[in-house]
Design a protein around this motif. Structure first.
Motif, PDB file in Angstrom:
ATOM      1  N   ALA A  45       0.906  -1.114  -0.007  1.00 34.68           N
ATOM      2  CA  ALA A  45      -0.102   0.239  -0.056  1.00 34.68           C
ATOM      3  C   ALA A  45       0.847   1.275  -0.150  1.00 34.68           C
ATOM      4  O   ALA A  45       0.528   2.406  -0.789  1.00 34.68           O
ATOM      5  N   GLU A  46       1.837   1.407   1.054  1.00 28.79           N
ATOM      6  CA  GLU A  46       2.847   2.233   0.748  1.00 28.79           C
ATOM      7  C   GLU A  46       3.425   2.728  -0.435  1.00 28.79           C
ATOM      8  O   GLU A  46       3.485   3.798  -0.807  1.00 28.79           O
ATOM      9  N   LYS A  47       3.881   2.041  -0.959  1.00 32.54           N
ATOM     10  CA  LYS A  47       4.586   1.983  -2.431  1.00 32.54           C
ATOM     11  C   LYS A  47       3.719   2.680  -3.491  1.00 32.54           C
ATOM     12  O   LYS A  47       3.614   3.364  -4.222  1.00 32.54           O
ATOM     13  N   LEU A  48       2.551   1.964  -3.458  1.00 38.22           N
ATOM     14  CA  LEU A  48       1.373   2.493  -4.322  1.00 38.22           C
ATOM     15  C   LEU A  48       0.920   3.786  -4.141  1.00 38.22           C
ATOM     16  O   LEU A  48       0.949   4.586  -4.957  1.00 38.22           O
ATOM     17  N   ALA A  49       0.757   4.089  -2.853  1.00 34.32           N
ATOM     18  CA  ALA A  49       0.379   5.343  -2.692  1.00 34.32           C
ATOM     19  C   ALA A  49       1.411   6.438  -2.814  1.00 34.32           C
ATOM     20  O   ALA A  49       0.878   7.570  -3.287  1.00 34.32           O
ATOM     21  N   GLU A  50       2.489   6.119  -2.685  1.00 36.52           N
ATOM     22  CA  GLU A  50       3.617   7.099  -2.985  1.00 36.52           C
ATOM     23  C   GLU A  50       3.860   7.307  -4.803  1.00 36.52           C
ATOM     24  O   GLU A  50       4.236   8.407  -5.030  1.00 36.52           O
ATOM     25  N   VAL A  62      -6.190  14.366  -5.079  1.00 40.66           N
ATOM     26  CA  VAL A  62      -5.876  13.305  -6.614  1.00 40.66           C
ATOM     27  C   VAL A  62      -5.291  12.162  -6.343  1.00 40.66           C
ATOM     28  O   VAL A  62      -6.095  11.282  -6.942  1.00 40.66           O
ATOM     29  N   ALA A  63      -4.343  12.003  -5.551  1.00 40.43           N
ATOM     30  CA  ALA A  63      -3.792  10.749  -5.237  1.00 40.43           C
ATOM     31  C   ALA A  63      -4.774   9.512  -4.725  1.00 40.43           C
ATOM     32  O   ALA A  63      -4.967   8.624  -5.432  1.00 40.43           O
ATOM     33  N   ILE A  64      -5.537  10.189  -3.624  1.00 38.80           N
ATOM     34  CA  ILE A  64      -6.370   9.302  -2.965  1.00 38.80           C
ATOM     35  C   ILE A  64      -7.634   8.764  -4.190  1.00 38.80           C
ATOM     36  O   ILE A  64      -8.097   7.761  -4.271  1.00 38.80           O
ATOM     37  N   GLU A  65      -7.936   9.686  -4.818  1.00 38.13           N
ATOM     38  CA  GLU A  65      -8.991   9.553  -5.941  1.00 38.13           C
ATOM     39  C   GLU A  65      -8.448   8.476  -7.091  1.00 38.13           C
ATOM     40  O   GLU A  65      -9.246   7.589  -7.486  1.00 38.13           O
ATOM     41  N   ALA A  66      -7.316   8.630  -7.187  1.00 34.20           N
ATOM     42  CA  ALA A  66      -6.670   7.326  -8.245  1.00 34.20           C
ATOM     43  C   ALA A  66      -6.407   6.202  -7.608  1.00 34.20           C
ATOM     44  O   ALA A  66      -6.499   5.199  -8.358  1.00 34.20           O
ATOM     45  N   VAL A  67      -6.164   6.135  -6.334  1.00 37.21           N
ATOM     46  CA  VAL A  67      -6.043   4.973  -5.666  1.00 37.21           C
ATOM     47  C   VAL A  67      -7.460   4.181  -5.590  1.00 37.21           C
ATOM     48  O   VAL A  67      -7.541   2.980  -5.894  1.00 37.21           O
ATOM     49  N   ILE A  68      -8.493   4.871  -5.320  1.00 40.16           N
ATOM     50  CA  ILE A  68      -9.943   4.229  -5.363  1.00 40.16           C
ATOM     51  C   ILE A  68     -10.346   3.876  -6.672  1.00 40.16           C
ATOM     52  O   ILE A  68     -10.811   2.852  -6.988  1.00 40.16           O
ATOM     53  N   ALA A 113      -4.969   5.648   3.943  1.00 44.37           N
ATOM     54  CA  ALA A 113      -4.407   5.951   5.349  1.00 44.37           C
ATOM     55  C   ALA A 113      -2.829   6.476   5.291  1.00 44.37           C
ATOM     56  O   ALA A 113      -2.478   7.477   5.850  1.00 44.37           O
ATOM     57  N   HIS A 114      -2.067   5.977   4.301  1.00 45.85           N
ATOM     58  CA  HIS A 114      -0.765   6.599   4.432  1.00 45.85           C
ATOM     59  C   HIS A 114      -0.762   7.945   3.878  1.00 45.85           C
ATOM     60  O   HIS A 114      -0.052   8.600   4.297  1.00 45.85           O
ATOM     61  N   PRO A 226       0.531  16.332   9.097  1.00 44.49           N
ATOM     62  CA  PRO A 226       0.719  17.029   7.656  1.00 44.49           C
ATOM     63  C   PRO A 226       1.986  16.653   6.778  1.00 44.49           C
ATOM     64  O   PRO A 226       2.962  16.469   7.530  1.00 44.49           O
ATOM     65  N   ARG A 227       1.620  16.413   5.783  1.00 42.44           N
ATOM     66  CA  ARG A 227       2.802  15.899   4.937  1.00 42.44           C
ATOM     67  C   ARG A 227       3.659  16.988   4.424  1.00 42.44           C
ATOM     68  O   ARG A 227       3.419  18.256   4.306  1.00 42.44           O
ATOM     69  N   PRO A 228       5.026  16.894   4.694  1.00 44.62           N
ATOM     70  CA  PRO A 228       6.061  17.923   4.107  1.00 44.62           C
ATOM     71  C   PRO A 228       5.655  18.365   2.990  1.00 44.62           C
ATOM     72  O   PRO A 228       5.339  17.783   1.995  1.00 44.62           O
TER      73      PRO A 228
END
Length: 231
Positions: A45-50, A62-68, A113-114, A226-228
């Protein structure tokens, strides 16, 4: 995906066919570990999310939408394959379908989540990921009945990890997944003489349930850290 399903299908099948959620809970945990951590050429999941975040130029939404979207397609494909043949193949395809849904949906939720700043190595977060597989209606219903003590967000941010809650959630999720696959059996009854139509029904049901779970996870797992900002 097929390789991951075969990896655990032989162990999950007897429990699934007996409709014994508690007996299958330990196996489900193994399936979800694979979904979160990855397995051989199946990225975690982490690799995919990144990867999705990089393609979205750092835009988490946008990344979350792509994951879904990706996992809706994956769920539809595995749902179609395991449903073709209608009721003739159902006794064999049920455990494979159950495994496929767990892997696809768990990786989707874990990736969300990631992206929201949660540590996937934290057992509390992993329990929250599993809880999201119940979907919004499933969680709400269990909260009302007190068969589930709290929400995915509260589980992920709890002061300490609760092993008993983890086992409880796993049992509830296995029961829910079995119920979904069994419910699909009713739809396949109507299409048993038209196998390809049965496959379309299977793909639609699995894709829709994955969409609902993705939307629920997106809403429930609010940003924690918060992500950097990349320069």
């Amino acid at each position: 995906m097929a390789g991951v399903a075969r990896f655990v299908a032989s162990s999950l099948a007897p429990a699934a066919q007996r409709f014994a959620p508690q007996a299958a809970a330990g196996i489900l945990r193994q399936v979800l570990e694979i979904a979160i951590d990855g397995y051989q050429r199946f990225p975690g999941a982490e690799k995919l999310a990144e990867q999705k975040l990089a393609k979205a130029d750092g835009d988490v939404a946008v990344a979350i939408e792509a994951v879904i979207d990706q996992h809706i397609r994956l769920a539809g494909v595995q749902g179609f394959v395991t449903s073709v043949g209608g009721l003739v193949t159902l006794p064999v395809s049920l455990p494979a379908n159950l495994t496929g849904l767990a892997v696809v949906q768990a990786r989707m939720v874990a990736a969300i989540a990631h992206l929201r700043g949660y540590d996937l190595g934290d057992p509390r977060v992993r329990t929250a990921v599993i809880t999201c597989l119940l979907g919004e209606d499933g969680v709400t219903d269990r909260l009302k009945k007190a068969s589930l003590p709290t929400s995915p967000l509260a589980i992920a941010t709890a002061p300490v990890f609760d092993p008993e809650l983890d086992r409880l959630v796993a049992g509830e999720v296995v029961g829910e997944l079995i119920a979904r696959v069994s419910g699909k059996r009713m739809a396949l009854t109507v299409t048993r003489r038209v196998p390809l139509l049965g496959g379309a029904v299977g793909a639609g049901v699995d894709g829709w349930s994955t969409y609902r779970i993705g939307e629920y996870a997106d809403k429930s797992l609010v940003r924690r850290i918060p992500r950097p900002i990349e320069q």
